[in-house]
Enzyme design. Structure first.
Site, PDB file in Angstrom:
ATOM      1  N   SER A 181      37.922  29.998  49.331  1.00  0.00           N
ATOM      2  CA  SER A 181      38.044  28.861  48.326  1.00  0.00           C
ATOM      3  C   SER A 181      39.464  28.501  47.799  1.00  0.00           C
ATOM      4  O   SER A 181      40.289  29.337  47.852  1.00  0.00           O
ATOM      5  CB  SER A 181      37.273  29.382  47.184  1.00  0.00           C
ATOM      6  OG  SER A 181      37.334  28.339  46.097  1.00  0.00           O
ATOM      7  N   TYR A 228      34.871  35.298  40.762  1.00  0.00           N
ATOM      8  CA  TYR A 228      34.588  34.425  42.028  1.00  0.00           C
ATOM      9  C   TYR A 228      36.224  34.367  42.554  1.00  0.00           C
ATOM     10  O   TYR A 228      36.122  34.375  43.610  1.00  0.00           O
ATOM     11  CB  TYR A 228      34.275  33.136  41.716  1.00  0.00           C
ATOM     12  CG  TYR A 228      33.919  32.122  42.807  1.00  0.00           C
ATOM     13  CD1 TYR A 228      32.920  32.246  43.820  1.00  0.00           C
ATOM     14  CD2 TYR A 228      34.950  31.238  43.039  1.00  0.00           C
ATOM     15  CE1 TYR A 228      32.583  31.228  44.908  1.00  0.00           C
ATOM     16  CE2 TYR A 228      34.854  30.345  44.239  1.00  0.00           C
ATOM     17  CZ  TYR A 228      33.719  30.446  44.991  1.00  0.00           C
ATOM     18  OH  TYR A 228      33.716  29.526  46.078  1.00  0.00           O
TER      19      TYR A 228
END
Length: 252
Positions: free
Chosen positions: A142, A155
């Site tokens: 990501s 995350y």
């Protein structure tokens, strides 16, 4: 060579978003596909949809963070394919909160699914990948691994760790003819981001930072994953392809 004919591929988290788009694209390119998801109803529905389109893939109910489920996946591959050419570690979760609002169970779950699971499934499937003689692992990371993009600290931590996992395994397993790469998407239309992107203020902030002035489609990410799975990318390993519409180079 711009195809995946005769390739055996496993895609985790294959019923939604980038995983789902990858299953479809891999099949269109000629690969045999096994995909995982936790919801049996969603697996059956996706299999039926593919069948109606003249395509066939096999879904297995499995949580990639569960070691027993990984053993189940390995058993299926051993029985049906004897080897594995492509592993796409796509399954992931997020819980968006301020750092001090996470329970220990919540932040450990994010790390377990996004970071530990790809490591464990890659390790357990290593013998099957080695048998390929020309295997490719693609980890879906990501943009949050590289910048703070408001997705929550756990995350970001998990995806950053996944990038280093990619680099380290690429070096270690090169001698076994296993390439390891990563793709780092910016905001992409998936069920994981749906609620976030429906917030007009947050969506506008994303667009303001993105020179292409839009968010990505899942198929745009699956195209990159497909390329990294192909023999055409045979000299690429240990790399992270950032697909962010120019966000990371946009200073003003």
């Amino acid at each position: 060579m711009w195809n995946l004919k005769n390739k055996k591929a496993l895609i985790t988290g294959g019923t939604k978003g980038i995983g789902r788009a990858s299953v479809k694209m891999f099949l269109d390119l000629g690969a045999e596909v096994l995909f995982t998801a936790r919801n049996e109803k969603e697996i059956n529905s996706f299999e039926s949809k593919l069948k109606n389109e003249g395509l066939k893939a096999t879904g297995i109910v499995a949580d990639s963070s569960d070691s027993k489920d990984i053993d189940k996946i390995k058993k299926w591959i051993n029985k049906n394919w004897k080897k594995l050419d492509i592993l796409v570690n796509n399954a992931g979760i997020n819980i968006r909160k301020k750092t001090n609002d996470y329970s220990e169970e919540e932040f450990r779950k994010v790390l377990e699914v996004n970071l530990v699971a790809p490591f464990e499934i890659s390790r357990k499937l290593f013998p099957l990948l080695k048998k390929s003689g020309n295997a490719s692992i693609i980890n879906v990371a990501s943009s949050a691994a590289l910048q703070d993009v408001g997705t929550g600290t756990p995350y970001s931590m998990s995806k950053s760790g996944l990038l280093q996992q990619t680099r380290s395994l690429a070096v270690e397993w090169a001698q076994d003819s296993i390439r390891v790469n990563a793709v780092s998407p910016w905001f992409t239309k998936t069920p994981l981001t749906e609620g976030y992107l429906h917030n007009e203020e947050k969506m506008q902030a994303i667009l303001n930072r993105t020179p292409l002035n839009r968010v990505a489609e899942a198929e745009e990410m699956s195209s990159i994953i497909s390329f990294l799975a192909m023999d055409n990318s045979s000299f690429i390993t240990g790399q992270n392809i950032v697909a962010d519409g120019g966000m990371s180079v946009n200073a003003l």
